[in-house]
Scaffold this motif. Structure first.
Motif, PDB file in Angstrom:
ATOM      1  N   LYS A 161       0.824  -1.206   0.000  1.00 13.80           N
ATOM      2  CA  LYS A 161       0.000   0.000   0.000  1.00 13.80           C
ATOM      3  C   LYS A 161       0.861   1.260   0.000  1.00 13.80           C
ATOM      4  O   LYS A 161       0.516   2.280  -0.625  1.00 13.80           O
ATOM      5  CB  LYS A 161      -0.926  -0.007   1.217  1.00 13.80           C
ATOM      6  CG  LYS A 161      -1.939   1.129   1.244  1.00 13.80           C
ATOM      7  CD  LYS A 161      -2.886   0.984   2.426  1.00 13.80           C
ATOM      8  CE  LYS A 161      -3.915   2.110   2.440  1.00 13.80           C
ATOM      9  NZ  LYS A 161      -4.863   1.968   3.588  1.00 13.80           N
ATOM     10  N   GLU A 162       1.994   1.188   0.671  1.00 12.80           N
ATOM     11  CA  GLU A 162       2.884   2.343   0.767  1.00 12.80           C
ATOM     12  C   GLU A 162       3.801   2.482  -0.446  1.00 12.80           C
ATOM     13  O   GLU A 162       4.604   3.417  -0.510  1.00 12.80           O
ATOM     14  CB  GLU A 162       3.720   2.237   2.044  1.00 12.80           C
ATOM     15  CG  GLU A 162       2.890   2.368   3.322  1.00 12.80           C
ATOM     16  CD  GLU A 162       3.699   2.108   4.581  1.00 12.80           C
ATOM     17  OE1 GLU A 162       4.862   1.629   4.457  1.00 12.80           O
ATOM     18  OE2 GLU A 162       3.178   2.373   5.680  1.00 12.80           O
ATOM     19  N   GLY A 163       3.693   1.560  -1.390  1.00 16.57           N
ATOM     20  CA  GLY A 163       4.502   1.641  -2.600  1.00 16.57           C
ATOM     21  C   GLY A 163       5.913   1.102  -2.454  1.00 16.57           C
ATOM     22  O   GLY A 163       6.759   1.317  -3.340  1.00 16.57           O
ATOM     23  N   LEU A 164       6.171   0.400  -1.356  1.00 15.17           N
ATOM     24  CA  LEU A 164       7.497  -0.172  -1.143  1.00 15.17           C
ATOM     25  C   LEU A 164       7.665  -1.497  -1.869  1.00 15.17           C
ATOM     26  O   LEU A 164       8.795  -1.925  -2.138  1.00 15.17           O
ATOM     27  CB  LEU A 164       7.742  -0.371   0.362  1.00 15.17           C
ATOM     28  CG  LEU A 164       7.671   0.899   1.212  1.00 15.17           C
ATOM     29  CD1 LEU A 164       7.798   0.560   2.693  1.00 15.17           C
ATOM     30  CD2 LEU A 164       8.766   1.883   0.791  1.00 15.17           C
ATOM     31  N   ILE A 165       6.552  -2.150  -2.159  1.00 10.58           N
ATOM     32  CA  ILE A 165       6.550  -3.408  -2.911  1.00 10.58           C
ATOM     33  C   ILE A 165       5.587  -3.242  -4.073  1.00 10.58           C
ATOM     34  O   ILE A 165       4.471  -2.749  -3.902  1.00 10.58           O
ATOM     35  CB  ILE A 165       6.118  -4.593  -2.022  1.00 10.58           C
ATOM     36  CG1 ILE A 165       7.130  -4.806  -0.885  1.00 10.58           C
ATOM     37  CG2 ILE A 165       5.985  -5.864  -2.856  1.00 10.58           C
ATOM     38  CD1 ILE A 165       6.712  -5.881   0.107  1.00 10.58           C
ATOM     39  N   HIS A 166       6.002  -3.676  -5.263  1.00  8.91           N
ATOM     40  CA  HIS A 166       5.232  -3.452  -6.476  1.00  8.91           C
ATOM     41  C   HIS A 166       4.673  -4.747  -7.056  1.00  8.91           C
ATOM     42  O   HIS A 166       5.258  -5.817  -6.890  1.00  8.91           O
ATOM     43  CB  HIS A 166       6.112  -2.770  -7.530  1.00  8.91           C
ATOM     44  CG  HIS A 166       6.728  -1.486  -7.069  1.00  8.91           C
ATOM     45  ND1 HIS A 166       6.072  -0.279  -7.137  1.00  8.91           N
ATOM     46  CD2 HIS A 166       7.938  -1.224  -6.508  1.00  8.91           C
ATOM     47  CE1 HIS A 166       6.845   0.672  -6.662  1.00  8.91           C
ATOM     48  NE2 HIS A 166       7.992   0.130  -6.262  1.00  8.91           N
ATOM     49  N   GLU A 167       3.547  -4.629  -7.738  1.00 10.99           N
ATOM     50  CA  GLU A 167       2.986  -5.733  -8.513  1.00 10.99           C
ATOM     51  C   GLU A 167       3.789  -5.855  -9.806  1.00 10.99           C
ATOM     52  O   GLU A 167       3.922  -4.896 -10.563  1.00 10.99           O
ATOM     53  CB  GLU A 167       1.517  -5.484  -8.834  1.00 10.99           C
ATOM     54  CG  GLU A 167       0.902  -6.454  -9.839  1.00 10.99           C
ATOM     55  CD  GLU A 167       0.942  -7.901  -9.372  1.00 10.99           C
ATOM     56  OE1 GLU A 167       1.546  -8.719 -10.093  1.00 10.99           O
ATOM     57  OE2 GLU A 167       0.364  -8.190  -8.295  1.00 10.99           O
TER      58      GLU A 167
END
Length: 385
Positions: free
Chosen positions: A137-143
């Motif tokens: 959610k915080e953008g630290l891990i991406h799809e």
């Protein structure tokens, strides 16, 4: 002790243990062991230590692979590369950034306290772990997308040190090779092919080696192994009766039968049950007609792993004949989706990969009610009418 308490205490304990990769001090060990007999169960993984580097072999990394071994050379960052190693197969450790092609690897990384190395996941909607979901959610891990539809541009932008993937055939190597050509290492994880539940959990030692946390990984696995063995010992009190178990759920009028030489079939056996297809041996699920399954299901006392069903009504809506199956009539239908969230995330497939001991206790408690007192099911739930 409740299962979630066991996991929390277990994680706290192993995080107290620290370990680093050793440099240039380890002599070759000639059999499939390391200093403590590291690989005891896994049939698709070998780890050997040499002076100045470690080898990791993934053996027959996908279904129907024969006599295929993928070898990787692990060298400590900052160390000189020993002569004679294939530089295209070197992974520098500790690895500090990875992309995961399966959510099933999350629990092993979490158990080692290395969540921050995860930069991308294939299938973020299916993640159950709250910490990892927050990082997404915080953008630290991406799809990163799936298989042939991987987001190449994003992956190249992330530029991870390692992509950890599962292979479903030699074609998997094809669509991932383009990333290897850019210098990103691809490591195949074959834990899903292990038939022994402890063998699958033992792959945490692969992650421990990658992150220079071998002692943590060894301790983690030892605790799981001990708990698993203690549960099987406790089941001796259950006596000789072995309830018969039906598994799975039909899909478009076909029932894909899990063979008797699989991970789940072995869990049922260790839990003091008898899988009704226990004599069926195969390296893949076997399709059968509903009619043939109905005949065989007449033997079953319990029915487990019923797809996405949350109640009996959903099961009967697929085919009214399912109402006549003995476990349905006797109210002994259980599904492994107690810990699931909207979007499809199911912790059985995530943390369950590392904790077969908890799955074992769940199944044993279902098949032998009361054997563990007031134990509360962790991954499973009984389906209501």
């Amino acid at each position: 002790m409740k299962a979630y308490t066991y996991i929390n205490v277990f994680l706290y304990f192993i995080l107290l243990i620290s370990s680093g990769c050793r440099s240039g001090t380890v002599s070759e060990i000639t059999d499939n062991t390391d200093r403590n007999g590291i690989i005891k169960y896994a049939g698709h993984l070998k780890i050997k230590h040499y002076k100045g580097f470690t080898t990791m072999e993934v053996i027959n990394p996908w279904q129907k692979a024969e006599n295929l071994s993928l070898k990787y050379f692990l060298v400590n960052k900052g160390d000189s590369i020993p002569p004679g190693l294939d530089k295209s197969r070197i992974i520098f450790t500790p690895v500090e950034s990875v992309i995961l092609m399966s959510t099933t690897y999350i629990s092993m990384i979490t158990a080692l306290g290395r969540q921050t190395v995860i930069k991308g996941i294939s299938g973020t909607d299916y993640v159950y772990d709250e910490v990892i979901r927050k990082m997404i959610k915080e953008g630290l891990i991406h799809e990163t997308g799936y298989e042939e539809n991987l987001n190449r541009e994003l992956i190249l932008k992330i530029n991870p040190e390692l992509i950890i993937a599962y292979g479903i055939g030699s074609e998997s190597a094809g669509y991932l090779k383009k990333f290897e050509d850019t210098g990103i290492r691809i490591l195949y994880n074959a834990d899903y092919l292990e038939e022994n539940p402890l063998a699958k959990a033992e792959w945490i030692k692969m992650f421990g080696t990658l992150f220079c946390l071998s002692e943590k990984a060894d301790s983690a696995f030892s605790a799981i192994e001990m708990n698993y063995m203690n549960i099987t010992d406790s089941l001796k009190r259950a006596g000789p009766f072995k309830p018969k178990v039906l598994l799975g759920f039909p899909w478009q009028n076909v029932w894909y039968i899990s063979p008797g030489n699989t991970y789940i079939a072995n869990l049922i056996k260790d839990a003091g049950g008898e899988y009704i297809w226990g004599d069926l041996k195969s390296d893949h699920a076997v399709p059968m007609s509903l009619e043939n399954v109905f005949i065989k299901a007449a033997e079953a006392d319990f029915w487990l792993n019923t797809g996405n069903a949350t109640d009996i009504e959903q099961i009967i809506s697929i085919d009214t004949r399912l109402a006549g199956i003995k476990p349905v009539r006797s109210g002994k239908v259980y599904n492994n989706n107690k810990r699931s969230i909207s979007g499809g995330g199911n912790d059985y497939w995530e943390s369950g990969a590392l904790y077969p001991d908890i799955i074992l206790k769940d199944i044993a408690s279902i098949l032998h009610p009361g054997i563990f007192g007031d134990y509360e099911l962790f991954y499973y739930r009984k389906l209501k009418e």
